[in-house]
Structures are given as structure tokens and as C-alpha cells.
Scaffold this motif. Structure first.
Motif, mmCIF file in Angstrom:
data_model
loop_
_atom_site.group_PDB
_atom_site.id
_atom_site.type_symbol
_atom_site.label_atom_id
_atom_site.label_comp_id
_atom_site.label_asym_id
_atom_site.label_seq_id
_atom_site.Cartn_x
_atom_site.Cartn_y
_atom_site.Cartn_z
ATOM 1 N N GLN A 113 12.188 -8.422 -4.687
ATOM 2 C CA GLN A 113 11.613 -9.104 -3.737
ATOM 3 C C GLN A 113 11.330 -8.303 -2.448
ATOM 4 O O GLN A 113 10.355 -8.841 -1.785
ATOM 5 C CB GLN A 113 13.147 -9.638 -3.188
ATOM 6 N N ARG A 117 7.567 -8.820 -0.645
ATOM 7 C CA ARG A 117 7.445 -9.177 0.830
ATOM 8 C C ARG A 117 6.675 -7.876 1.560
ATOM 9 O O ARG A 117 5.790 -8.348 2.382
ATOM 10 C CB ARG A 117 8.713 -8.709 1.623
ATOM 11 N N SER A 125 7.857 -14.063 -3.480
ATOM 12 C CA SER A 125 8.914 -13.896 -2.627
ATOM 13 C C SER A 125 9.857 -15.027 -2.891
ATOM 14 O O SER A 125 11.221 -15.068 -3.085
ATOM 15 C CB SER A 125 8.684 -13.518 -1.215
ATOM 16 N N SER A 129 13.728 -14.769 -4.369
ATOM 17 C CA SER A 129 14.679 -15.204 -3.825
ATOM 18 C C SER A 129 15.492 -16.261 -4.227
ATOM 19 O O SER A 129 16.803 -16.203 -4.266
ATOM 20 C CB SER A 129 14.304 -15.737 -2.171
ATOM 21 N N ARG A 148 14.755 -16.859 3.303
ATOM 22 C CA ARG A 148 13.391 -16.104 2.901
ATOM 23 C C ARG A 148 12.682 -16.846 1.793
ATOM 24 O O ARG A 148 11.464 -16.975 2.005
ATOM 25 C CB ARG A 148 13.975 -14.654 2.235
#
Length: 530
Positions: A113, A117, A125, A129, A148
Motif C-alpha cells: 500500500q 501511494r 492503493s 486498502s 484511503r
């Protein structure tokens, strides 16, 4: 043979000749030719760990990851060792191998993750997430992950997905400020009326008044646009409690409270604004408004204080004087009302407004401060400005009658009758003329006037009522009975022939009422026909 040699040669050096260093050289040589040879990797790993040579251990563990040996653990250790001498983003390959496991470990997902990002890879992402949400039990951490994911969905052009994930986040953490703000913003963009509710919740969740005020203000504006004036009022009041000068909250709230007729809250709002207002002109305006609000609430002492302050600052302020007149009338302070009206008369320039002021002044002299001469002059001032003013002429009739000037009263009443333009006006003025004859003692003339009117308008209920009431007032019982019997008979005869006209029902109701037999007759009969 080659495979056997890879095993035997190092073993001979290590065990046969008792030479671990030579054996280690064999293993290194083998790995140069066969990087994935597992026995050598394992032996080299063991030896380096034993000797504490961590700086040489990272490539070995990375090779073990490539060989598929204990991938999760080896990748995590190799990444930690690599970070001692290299940048964090160089661990991407190790993370990718660990994340490819089924199921991937939490460490791998977290690292993946972070890499997504850093690389601005919204799709990865979001995917990672959501995978972490399923692997995490802590509500706060799951909320952060859903935030997120929502951020990534928004960047991918999927606002509906972002909204869904934010709603999930708020189910876990209902007062999460960032989630409330993001959801409110997305809903507002989508035109969803629920945006106002989340802005309100965000304001309640915030701890800083300076940030609460704009949130409540935005919620109030949205509710107002939706027509929810109650919620808009409550939100505007929350803003005003923090800062009554925020944007146009004062004007908005003042309008809403005035519409509701909530004088107490309006007065409180005006007082708070006065405390912060520095402009002299604006202060006078607020004091006048406060005075009016307090007058309506019945707090006349406080109202007078507010209006007095306004007039001290601006003695010729027209609105302040108007409000002061109203207050004096409410308090029956006729002298104060007279003085304020006279001052107003000198200030206003509009003829219609001047006529209204002189009318009030004339009523004051006629009813409360008996001065018939001034009253007449005041009403004549009205006629100078509005020559066809019926109310002024009516008042002059009453004034001359009260003075005993019957001729002048009759002259004015006849003029009113002559100026009528509709049958209804003519009937009303003629009835008033008959009443004038009655008041001056000429009962015969009053009766003749009403009889003549009855002949001209035989079906008009108002005329029937006036003539019958006249007979009853003066004990003309037989005449009243004949009149009422004829009216009732005419109405019944017309109704029997199918002439269902409203005035026949109204006449029947009037007959019942005047004979004191009316038990809701008129409202039932007439209202049903209407």
C-alpha cells in the motif's frame, strides 16, 4: 554428477578437511553459477548469521525469496536489512514477491500500500486498502484504510464507490471528522441533500469553534436551498452563537426568525449583534429593530431604552420615531405619541405617508387628547394630500357629529354617498346616512332612507338586516315582523321554484338570527351553498 559435486565438494572441505572457510568459498562459487541453489543459500545464510555478518546477509535472503523459500519472513528480513544502506523504494521487488502469496501477509499488504501511494497508483492503493480492511479488526485502523480506499476511488473517477466506502468508515467511526467532511463534499457535488446533515455532524464533531462556524453555515445554506427552514434556522443559530458577524448569518437568521414570528430569539440575536457593531448608523438601525421586537414581546421598558438610545444618536431618524410612536400607543402614552407624530410630520416627504401620519394625529386628538380643532385640521391635511381619502371623510363626519355640527356631518356624508361608484358602496353609504339621521334623533328620516334603499335593493341581506335592526331597536315589533315575514316568504317561494341563489339562503339565515332562533343557521346554510 554436477548436482552431486555441488553437495560433495563443500562437504569435503567442511567436514573431511575441517575447513569451513574453504567450504564457504565453494558455496559462494556455486551461487555465482547457480544463484538459486538452495543448499548453498541455506549454508551461507547459516554461516553469516553465526558470524553476525548482517551486511552480507541481505542478498542471501533476497535470493531465498526468489527461490520461494519462506517468502514472507525472508522478504521482511531482507527489506529490513536493505534499508540499512539503500532507499526505501528499493524494497519494491521484495514486497511484490511477498504480496503475491495467497493469502498475502499483513506486512506485505501494508508495504504494498505504501509503495502504491508513493507511486501514485490509485488502483493498487484502493485494492490493497480494501484487502487490509478484511485483515484488520481494529475499528480505527479499518476507518483509516477505508478513507484511503475512498480517496483512491475518487481519483479513479468513481465518486459512488468513494461515497460507499466513506459510509462504511462512518459506520465504524461515526464522529470521524475527515470522513464526515469528505462525504459531505462528495454528496454536495452529487447534489445529494444528505450533504447538509454530514456537514452538521462534522461541525458537532469538531472541537474548534472557528472551524465549526463555516461548517454549520454551509449546512444552513444547503438546508435553506432545500426548503428546510427549521434546520436552516437551527444551523444559523449555531453559527451566530460562535460569531454573529460570520458571512451573512445575521441577515439570514434575522429574516428566518421574523418569518417565524419568534420575537424572543430575534431580540436576542439583535442584542448580540449590537454588542459587536461599531458603525453609528448601523447601531441606530439595530436599536430600532430591537425596540420593535421588544415591543412585540411586551417588554416595553427595554424597548423604550433601545429606542431612546437610537434617538439620542439620531434624533431625526424616521424609523426610530415610527417605532417610538407605536410604543407610545401601546403604552397609551398619548403625549409622547403626539410629539413623535409631529416630529415625523416635519421629516417625511411622501404625500401618502404624510397623510397616514396626519390621520393618526387626527385620531389621537379625536379619541385620546380631545382637541376637535386640531383633529379637524389634521384630517383636512390628509385631504390636501389625498383629496379622495374616504377614511378622512368618514372621520370628519364622526368628528362633526361629536361636536354637534349636524349640518356639516350630513353634508360630508352626502358627499361620500355621491362619490360612490359601485352598488355595494352606495348601499353602505346610505346605511351610514340612515344611522346618522338616527343618531341625530330624526327617526322618521332614518326609516324613510332605509325603506327607500330596501325598495332599490330588495334582495340585499345587508339592507334587510339594517332595516329590521332599526325597527327592533326602536320597539317597532309589528313592522319588524312584517318585514321579516315577507323576506322569509319571498326566499322560500324562490327556493321552492328552484332558484337556488345565495342571497335567498342569506336572507333566511338573517331572519332566523334576528328573531333569536338562529342556531348556527347562517354559517351552515350559506357556507354550504358557497
Amino acid at each position: 554428477l554436477q548436482s552431486g559435486g555441488r553437495v560433495v565438494a563443500p562437504a569435503l572441505d567442511e567436514h573431511g578437511r575441517n575447513d569451513p572457510a574453504a567450504a564457504l568459498q565453494w558455496h559462494r562459487a556455486l551461487l555465482e553459477r547457480h544463484p538459486a541453489w538452495l543448499p548453498s543459500l541455506r549454508r551461507l545464510e547459516q554461516q553469516l548469521i553465526t558470524e553476525g555478518r548482517d551486511e552480507e546477509l541481505e542478498p542471501v535472503r533476497a535470493a531465498l525469496v526468489e527461490a520461494g523459500v519462506e517468502v514472507a519472513a525472508q522478504a521482511q528480513t531482507a527489506a529490513r536489512l536493505r534499508l540499512r544502506h539503500s532507499a526505501w523504494d528499493t524494497t519494491r521487488d521484495l514486497v511484490a514477491r511477498a504480496a503475491a502469496l495467497d493469502p498475502p501477509g499483513v506486512w506485505a499488504l501494508r508495504q504494498q500500500q505504501a509503495h502504491a501511494r508513493l507511486a501514485d497508483d490509485a488502483a493498487a492503493s484502493q485494492r490493497v486498502s480494501l484487502a487490509l480492511v478484511a485483515r484488520t479488526a481494529h475499528p480505527g485502523e479499518r476507518t483509516t484504510l477505508l478513507l484511503r480506499a475512498a480517496e483512491a476511488a475518487e481519483r479513479l473517477g468513481d465518486p459512488a464507490g468513494a461515497i460507499a466506502q466513506l459510509r462504511q468508515a462512518l459506520e465504524l467511526s461515526p464522529t470521524h471528522l475527515l470522513a464526515l467532511l469528505r462525504l459531505a463534499e462528495l454528496l454536495d457535488r452529487a447534489g445529494d441533500p444528505a450533504a447538509a446533515r454530514y456537514l452538521d455532524e462534522a461541525a458537532r464533531a469538531h472541537q474548534q469553534p472557528a472551524h465549526q462556524a463555516p461548517l454549520w453555515y454551509r449546512a444552513a445554506v444547503l438546508w435553506l436551498a432545500q426548503g428546510d427552514r427549521d434546520r436552516a434556522t437551527a444551523a444559523f443559530e449555531s453559527v451566530a452563537a460562535i460569531d454573529v458577524n460570520h458571512a451573512d448569518v445575521f441577515e439570514q437568521l434575522r429574516t428566518l426568525l421574523a418569518e417565524r414570528g419568534d420575537g424572543a430569539r430575534l431580540a436576542s440575536l439583535l442584542q448580540r449583534r449590537l454588542e459587536t457593531e461599531e458603525s453609528p448608523e448601523r447601531r441606530v438601525e439595530l436599536e430600532v429593530a430591537l425596540g420593535r421586537a421588544l415591543t412585540e414581546l411586551g417588554d416595553r421598558a427595554a424597548a423604550k431604552t433601545a429606542l431612546a438610545a437610537a434617538l439620542d444618536s439620531s434624533p431625526d431618524h424616521v424609523d426610530a420615531l415610527r417605532a417610538f410612536v407605536d410604543l407610545c400607543v401601546a403604552e397609551e402614552d398619548w403625549d409622547g405619541a403626539e410629539q413623535a407624530l409631529v416630529r415625523l410630520g416635519r421629516l417625511v416627504t411622501d404625500p401618502v405617508e404624510q397623510a397616514d401620519l396626519y390621520t393618526r394625529l387626527g385620531d389621537l386628538y379625536r379619541l385620546h387628547l380631545p382637541n376637535f380643532e386640531r383633529a379637524e385640521l389634521s384630517y383636512l391635511e390628509v385631504l390636501k394630500r389625498v383629496p379622495d381619502s374616504v377614511p378622512a371623510r368618514e372621520r370628519l363626519v364622526k368628528l362633526h357629529l361629536a361636536q354637534g355640527n349636524k349640518d356639516k356631518a350630513f353634508e360630508l356624508q352626502q358627499a361620500l354617498l355621491a362619490s360612490t361608484t359601485t352598488p355595494a358602496d352606495k348601499r353602505q353609504r346610505t346605511i351610514e346616512l340612515a344611522e346618522l339621521h338616527e343618531q341625530t334623533g330624526d327617526l322618521k328620516k332614518a326609516e324613510q332612507t332605509l325603506e327607500a334603499l330596501r325598495k332599490e335593493f330588495p334582495q340585499e341581506t345587508s339592507v334587510l338586516r339594517s332595516l329590521a335592526a332599526f325597527h327592533l331597536r326602536h320597539q317597532h315589533g309589528p313592522a319588524a315582523n312584517v318585514l321579516l315575514d315577507r323576506a322569509a316568504a319571498d326566499a322560500r317561494r324562490a327556493l321552492a321554484t328552484g332558484r337556488f341563489e345565495l342571497h335567498f339562503f342569506a336572507n333566511l339565515a338573517a331572519v332566523f338570527e334576528l328573531r333569536e332562533q338562529h342556531v348556527g343557521g347562517r354559517p351552515v346554510l350559506v357556507a354550504q351553498v358557497e
